[in-house]
Design a protein around this motif. Structure first.
Motif, PDB file in Angstrom:
ATOM      1  N   SER A 132      13.325 -10.124   1.232  1.00 23.01           N
ATOM      2  CA  SER A 132      12.806 -10.388  -0.112  1.00 23.01           C
ATOM      3  C   SER A 132      13.877 -10.080  -1.152  1.00 23.01           C
ATOM      4  O   SER A 132      14.849  -9.368  -0.869  1.00 23.01           O
ATOM      5  N   TRP A 133      13.680 -10.614  -2.332  1.00 27.16           N
ATOM      6  CA  TRP A 133      14.410 -10.245  -3.548  1.00 27.16           C
ATOM      7  C   TRP A 133      15.943 -10.277  -3.390  1.00 27.16           C
ATOM      8  O   TRP A 133      16.650  -9.407  -3.885  1.00 27.16           O
ATOM      9  N   GLY A 134      16.454 -11.258  -2.677  1.00 23.46           N
ATOM     10  CA  GLY A 134      17.914 -11.413  -2.614  1.00 23.46           C
ATOM     11  C   GLY A 134      18.613 -10.433  -1.670  1.00 23.46           C
ATOM     12  O   GLY A 134      19.804 -10.202  -1.789  1.00 23.46           O
ATOM     13  N   ASN A 135      17.886  -9.837  -0.728  1.00 22.46           N
ATOM     14  CA  ASN A 135      18.541  -8.959   0.248  1.00 22.46           C
ATOM     15  C   ASN A 135      19.069  -9.772   1.439  1.00 22.46           C
ATOM     16  O   ASN A 135      18.882 -10.977   1.504  1.00 22.46           O
ATOM     17  N   ASN A 136      19.716  -9.103   2.401  1.00 23.41           N
ATOM     18  CA  ASN A 136      20.524  -9.826   3.398  1.00 23.41           C
ATOM     19  C   ASN A 136      19.785 -10.385   4.623  1.00 23.41           C
ATOM     20  O   ASN A 136      20.399 -10.756   5.612  1.00 23.41           O
ATOM     21  N   LYS A 137      18.451 -10.425   4.537  1.00 22.23           N
ATOM     22  CA  LYS A 137      17.611 -11.091   5.545  1.00 22.23           C
ATOM     23  C   LYS A 137      17.722 -10.493   6.949  1.00 22.23           C
ATOM     24  O   LYS A 137      17.524 -11.193   7.950  1.00 22.23           O
ATOM     25  N   THR A 138      18.016  -9.230   7.048  1.00 20.23           N
ATOM     26  CA  THR A 138      18.040  -8.578   8.369  1.00 20.23           C
ATOM     27  C   THR A 138      16.641  -8.590   8.976  1.00 20.23           C
ATOM     28  O   THR A 138      15.670  -8.365   8.290  1.00 20.23           O
ATOM     29  N   ASN A 139      16.565  -8.895  10.265  1.00 17.80           N
ATOM     30  CA  ASN A 139      15.302  -8.771  10.985  1.00 17.80           C
ATOM     31  C   ASN A 139      15.343  -7.436  11.717  1.00 17.80           C
ATOM     32  O   ASN A 139      16.068  -7.274  12.702  1.00 17.80           O
ATOM     33  N   VAL A 140      14.607  -6.450  11.230  1.00 14.77           N
ATOM     34  CA  VAL A 140      14.649  -5.108  11.818  1.00 14.77           C
ATOM     35  C   VAL A 140      13.711  -5.073  13.022  1.00 14.77           C
ATOM     36  O   VAL A 140      12.506  -5.291  12.893  1.00 14.77           O
ATOM     37  N   SER A 141      14.255  -4.813  14.162  1.00 16.67           N
ATOM     38  CA  SER A 141      13.417  -4.808  15.368  1.00 16.67           C
ATOM     39  C   SER A 141      12.824  -3.435  15.630  1.00 16.67           C
ATOM     40  O   SER A 141      13.328  -2.422  15.138  1.00 16.67           O
ATOM     41  N   VAL A 142      11.737  -3.439  16.394  1.00 13.18           N
ATOM     42  CA  VAL A 142      11.098  -2.177  16.751  1.00 13.18           C
ATOM     43  C   VAL A 142      12.090  -1.302  17.525  1.00 13.18           C
ATOM     44  O   VAL A 142      12.103  -0.085  17.372  1.00 13.18           O
ATOM     45  N   ASN A 143      12.943  -1.974  18.310  1.00  8.21           N
ATOM     46  CA  ASN A 143      13.936  -1.222  19.076  1.00  8.21           C
ATOM     47  C   ASN A 143      14.899  -0.455  18.183  1.00  8.21           C
ATOM     48  O   ASN A 143      15.258   0.680  18.486  1.00  8.21           O
TER      49      ASN A 143
ATOM     50  N   THR B 226       0.814  -1.212   0.000  1.00  8.86           N
ATOM     51  CA  THR B 226       0.000   0.000   0.000  1.00  8.86           C
ATOM     52  C   THR B 226       0.849   1.265   0.000  1.00  8.86           C
ATOM     53  O   THR B 226       0.411   2.300  -0.478  1.00  8.86           O
ATOM     54  N   THR B 227       2.057   1.178   0.476  1.00  5.31           N
ATOM     55  CA  THR B 227       2.831   2.397   0.682  1.00  5.31           C
ATOM     56  C   THR B 227       4.003   2.558  -0.285  1.00  5.31           C
ATOM     57  O   THR B 227       4.265   3.653  -0.782  1.00  5.31           O
ATOM     58  N   CYS B 228       4.720   1.484  -0.565  1.00  2.57           N
ATOM     59  CA  CYS B 228       5.996   1.588  -1.267  1.00  2.57           C
ATOM     60  C   CYS B 228       5.929   1.130  -2.721  1.00  2.57           C
ATOM     61  O   CYS B 228       6.756   1.503  -3.548  1.00  2.57           O
ATOM     62  N   PHE B 229       4.928   0.266  -2.973  1.00  2.00           N
ATOM     63  CA  PHE B 229       4.792  -0.421  -4.242  1.00  2.00           C
ATOM     64  C   PHE B 229       4.838   0.505  -5.461  1.00  2.00           C
ATOM     65  O   PHE B 229       5.516   0.240  -6.448  1.00  2.00           O
ATOM     66  N   ALA B 230       4.138   1.636  -5.402  1.00  2.00           N
ATOM     67  CA  ALA B 230       3.995   2.500  -6.576  1.00  2.00           C
ATOM     68  C   ALA B 230       5.350   2.962  -7.117  1.00  2.00           C
ATOM     69  O   ALA B 230       5.552   3.024  -8.329  1.00  2.00           O
ATOM     70  N   CYS B 231       6.289   3.275  -6.219  1.00  2.47           N
ATOM     71  CA  CYS B 231       7.590   3.750  -6.682  1.00  2.47           C
ATOM     72  C   CYS B 231       8.603   2.620  -6.847  1.00  2.47           C
ATOM     73  O   CYS B 231       9.313   2.550  -7.823  1.00  2.47           O
ATOM     74  N   HIS B 232       8.647   1.744  -5.843  1.00  2.00           N
ATOM     75  CA  HIS B 232       9.696   0.724  -5.866  1.00  2.00           C
ATOM     76  C   HIS B 232       9.273  -0.546  -6.584  1.00  2.00           C
ATOM     77  O   HIS B 232      10.085  -1.454  -6.760  1.00  2.00           O
ATOM     78  N   GLN B 233       8.002  -0.640  -6.986  1.00  5.80           N
ATOM     79  CA  GLN B 233       7.486  -1.736  -7.817  1.00  5.80           C
ATOM     80  C   GLN B 233       7.369  -3.067  -7.080  1.00  5.80           C
ATOM     81  O   GLN B 233       7.983  -3.284  -6.039  1.00  5.80           O
ATOM     82  N   ALA B 234       6.587  -3.958  -7.659  1.00  4.17           N
ATOM     83  CA  ALA B 234       6.189  -5.207  -7.013  1.00  4.17           C
ATOM     84  C   ALA B 234       7.375  -6.081  -6.612  1.00  4.17           C
ATOM     85  O   ALA B 234       7.369  -6.707  -5.556  1.00  4.17           O
ATOM     86  N   GLU B 235       8.385  -6.153  -7.466  1.00  8.28           N
ATOM     87  CA  GLU B 235       9.537  -6.998  -7.176  1.00  8.28           C
ATOM     88  C   GLU B 235      10.715  -6.177  -6.650  1.00  8.28           C
ATOM     89  O   GLU B 235      11.864  -6.594  -6.772  1.00  8.28           O
ATOM     90  N   GLY B 236      10.433  -5.004  -6.157  1.00  6.06           N
ATOM     91  CA  GLY B 236      11.486  -4.152  -5.634  1.00  6.06           C
ATOM     92  C   GLY B 236      12.460  -3.687  -6.688  1.00  6.06           C
ATOM     93  O   GLY B 236      13.567  -3.239  -6.381  1.00  6.06           O
TER      94      GLY B 236
END
Lengths: 484, 256
Positions: free
Chosen positions: A464-475, A388-398
């Motif tokens: 997604s899409w071959g990135n480094n799988k970081t789990n971004v925490s709320v902290n 809903t937020t990022c798709f329009a610019c960065h596209q479906a497959e990033g």
């Protein structure tokens, strides 16, 4: 009292008389055109679009010889899409014909021996059965000659009228003939020939390869291409028409159809004068002029400022999705009084935020929360936010949009620094960055997301899409937020 | 040894069919059909007849003009063939450089085609006979409503220069006849009995059973616009015309 009545009657009857007189006068004018004396013979100059022959000026009426060849030939609709066009004079639209009222036009139509089909020509400028079609029906390898007197001034369409008529028109068999009034049209600096047409192909829009004509789509009026001068890009880039600042431009605009009416418009210009439907009535200060299929218009305007002016059918999906797009490139001195250009640029925050600031280095201690969602849940929630937020610019497959929005997929910039990424989502970003070796210089606005949402969406992106799988925490998000 | 023998016989047979097939005829069973321009009451009756399997070839026509010199290019009477008659030939009896022996003969007039067939003891087909056989696809005798069949015909109409192909390069239809669609237009004996004025829209009001183009609403076979184009080409012809895309084949009545 009686006297007054008599006077009144006299005046009324004289008015009536004069009004009666004015009408037959018009008919006499028509009769005059049919009896305009012709002197001498000349060969017509024929031009392919977007060019037009030299103005007629104030020459006397003549016998005008026109020799036009019909060619069935393969051409390019758009990159990678071929189409077999049927043409008058080798181009779509066909060669432009320029004559004057009173000319006796002797027209020879030649059907090339390699052609497969018989053809003919119906010229709307002809007063006679079928507009000449009856007399010009010609088999391949043969030619036919007929002649007609140009009785009415105006800009007229010609087209093929052989069965199935719609198919011959849909394959490009149309063009314009201009009959100038006595003394010619007023002088202008630049004149061009533009004609719209709709095309129907077996494959979908942009499907590659040699495309055949599709009768079913044609009957449904479901065009795959709506274009100026026979193909996508006939009037763009290097093919754009040109003018200099301060010049007057006259466009002879036709619409071959077969089906669609054109809402002809030049973005950033107002037509000073329009010969409505190519006839004698002139409208002024027009934004968009309607051109019926099988009709035309003459539009005139002065170009005051430099730049590229986009020519469109303002039924706008045709312009940006089906090809009805051309360009008028105007060069010369800028005139800031008439048009300023960009004065200032910035980020707009509807909620009244200030222009984003970059993170500083002062770090504050943050209260660490232990509430963390499981990774799979974060990715699922993050995906929803992304769509809903990022798709329009960065596209479906990033993948981003070349030259505009950077890719998120396999992005070195993204993977290099999680906190920087969080900062960008929180605060927005302007200015040049380099992603995967390519420079981008665009604007990303600040996103109004909760800390949890920011963590979710970034976790989704990193996983997604071959990135480094970081789990971004709320902290981490809180930490970045509070570092300001 | 046996294999070699078999191969030889095979080759021999192949060769035999190849040489004889060019003027081979097949039986067409007559029947009733509704032409494009027809109404229910206007069913046309077709009698049984024989039809050439292939259009007449360049090679066959060379043999013909050698035997009947009056149809050689330099000797032909101008009234019976226009100046494009056999124009691409090198001489009176030699084909042009790019012309193949097994391509259909074109650039011959109706008079020449008619004479050719008569010298073979045959005749040109009528429009109805031609259309009757040509409405068959590979498997059924009347395929006019089959989309694929119509697509094939239409894609041919939009393909330039098919006259350079050789006979037999399209498909064998229900009647075992080749090349009715896909190579060249073909002369019919009564090509000009259907009058097209040249202004297809005008033909609406003349009561001559032909509806073209915009008048198609009246036709029984709405989508068969391919056929409209055949009627258009026929309507544009005169008997002395010779055209690069126009050849012919012959038929023969079956004795009952």
């Amino acid at each position: 009292m009686k006297l007054l009545k008599t006077v009144y009657l006299l005046v009324a009857s004289s008015l009536l008389l004069s009004s009666c007189k004015s009408e037959p006068k018009k008919e006499i004018a028509m009769a005059d055109n049919s009896s305009i004396y012709i002197k001498g013979t000349i060969d017509a100059e024929l031009t392919s679009p977007p060019f037009v022959p030299a103005p007629v000026g104030n020459r006397t009426a003549k016998k005008l010889l026109i020799d036009m060849e019909i060619l069935e030939k393969e051409g390019t609709m758009t990159d990678g899409v071929q189409y077999v066009y049927w043409t008058f004079g080798g181009s779509v639209p066909g060669s432009f014909i320029r004559a004057r009222v009173g000319d006796e036009i002797e027209f020879t139509l030649s059907n090339h021996p390699d052609n497969k089909l018989p053809h003919n020509i119906d010229m709307h400028a002809v007063t006679g059965p079928g507009g000449g079609a009856t007399s010009s029906f010609v088999a391949p390898g043969h030619k036919k000659t007929f002649s007609f007197k140009a009785l009415n001034p105006g800009l007229f369409v010609y087209h093929c009228a052989t069965a199935p008529v719609g198919m011959h028109i849909a394959n490009g068999m149309y063009g314009l003939i201009l009959i100038e009034p006595e003394g010619g049209l007023p002088k202008v600096d630049k004149e061009y020939y533009i004609m719209q047409g709709d095309f129907y192909t077996k494959g979908a829009t942009d499907e590659k390869g040699l495309q055949a004509f599709d009768m079913t789509k044609a009957i449904k009026e479901d065009a795959d291409y709506v274009v100026f001068n026979g193909k996508v890009g006939a009037l763009t880039g290097d093919n754009a028409i040109t003018a200099n600042v301060g010049e007057t431009v006259r466009l002879f605009v036709g619409n071959g159809g077969p089906n669609l009416t054109s809402s002809f418009h030049v973005i950033g210009e107002i037509f000073d004068k329009v010969h409505i439907e190519g006839g004698s009535m002139i409208n002024e200060n027009v934004q968009t002029t309607s051109i019926p299929s099988g009709g035309a218009a003459i539009v005139e305007f002065k170009v005051e400022v430099p730049g590229t002016f986009i020519i469109v059918d303002h039924a706008i999906f045709r312009a940006f999705n089906k090809g009805a797009l051309g360009m008028l490139k105007v060069t010369g001195e800028e005139n800031k009084k008439l048009y300023s250009g960009v004065k200032q640029e910035g980020i707009y925050h509807p909620e009244g935020g200030t222009i984003q600031t970059m993170p500083n280095n002062d770090k504050k201690k943050v209260a660490v929360s232990n509430v963390e969602k499981p990774l799979a849940k974060k990715i699922a929630d993050g995906k929803q936010i992304y769509m809903t937020t990022c798709f329009a610019c960065h596209q479906a497959e990033g993948q981003g949009i070349p030259n505009a929005f950077p890719p998120l997929a396999k992005s070195d910039y993204l993977n290099a620094d999680v906190k920087r990424a969080v900062g960008i989502v929180l605060h927005g970003k302007t200015g040049e960055i380099t992603v995967n070796g390519k420079k981008y210089n665009s604007v990303m606005t600040r996103q109004t997301l909760t800390e949890e949402e920011v963590a979710d969406v970034l976790t989704y992106v990193y996983n997604s899409w071959g990135n480094n799988k970081t789990n971004v925490s709320v902290n981490t998000v809180k930490e970045v937020k509070n570092s300001h | 040894m046996k294999t070699i023998l078999r191969l030889t016989i095979c080759l021999f047979l192949l060769n035999a069919t190849y040489t004889s097939c060019q003027s081979k005829m097949v039986q067409i069973n007559g029947g009733e059909y509704l032409p494009l321009y027809g109404r229910d009451s206007l069913n046309v009756k077709i009698d049984d007849f024989l039809m050439d399997v292939y259009p007449v070839t360049n090679k066959e026509y060379v043999a013909f003009v050698k035997k009947y010199p009056k149809w050689q290019r330099s000797k032909v009477i101008k009234l019976f063939a226009d100046e494009s008659y056999l124009r691409e030939w090198k001489s009176d009896t030699i084909l042009g450089e790019n012309q193949k022996e097994n391509s259909p003969i074109t650039q011959v007039s109706w008079f020449a085609a008619k004479d050719y067939c008569e010298y073979q003891g045959k005749r040109l087909p009528t429009v109805d006979e031609w259309e009757y056989v040509a409405m068959a696809n590979k498997t059924i005798p009347d395929a006019r409503r089959e989309e694929a069949y119509n697509q094939f015909i239409l894609s041919w109409y939009e393909k330039p220069k098919t006259f350079n192909q050789t006979i037999g390069s399209t498909f064998k239809n229900y009647w075992n006849v080749y090349d009715l669609h896909g190579l060249v237009w073909e002369w019919t004996i009564d090509f000009n009995s259907v009058l097209v004025s040249g202004e297809s829209r005008k033909d609406v009001d003349t009561d001559n059973n032909l509806f073209c183009g915009s008048a198609a609403v009246n036709a029984t076979d709405l989508m068969n616009y391919a056929a409209f184009m055949r009627y258009a080409i026929r309507g544009s012809l005169k008997a002395k015309y010779t055209i690069k895309n126009l050849g012919f084949r012959c038929v023969k009545d079956t004795k009952k």
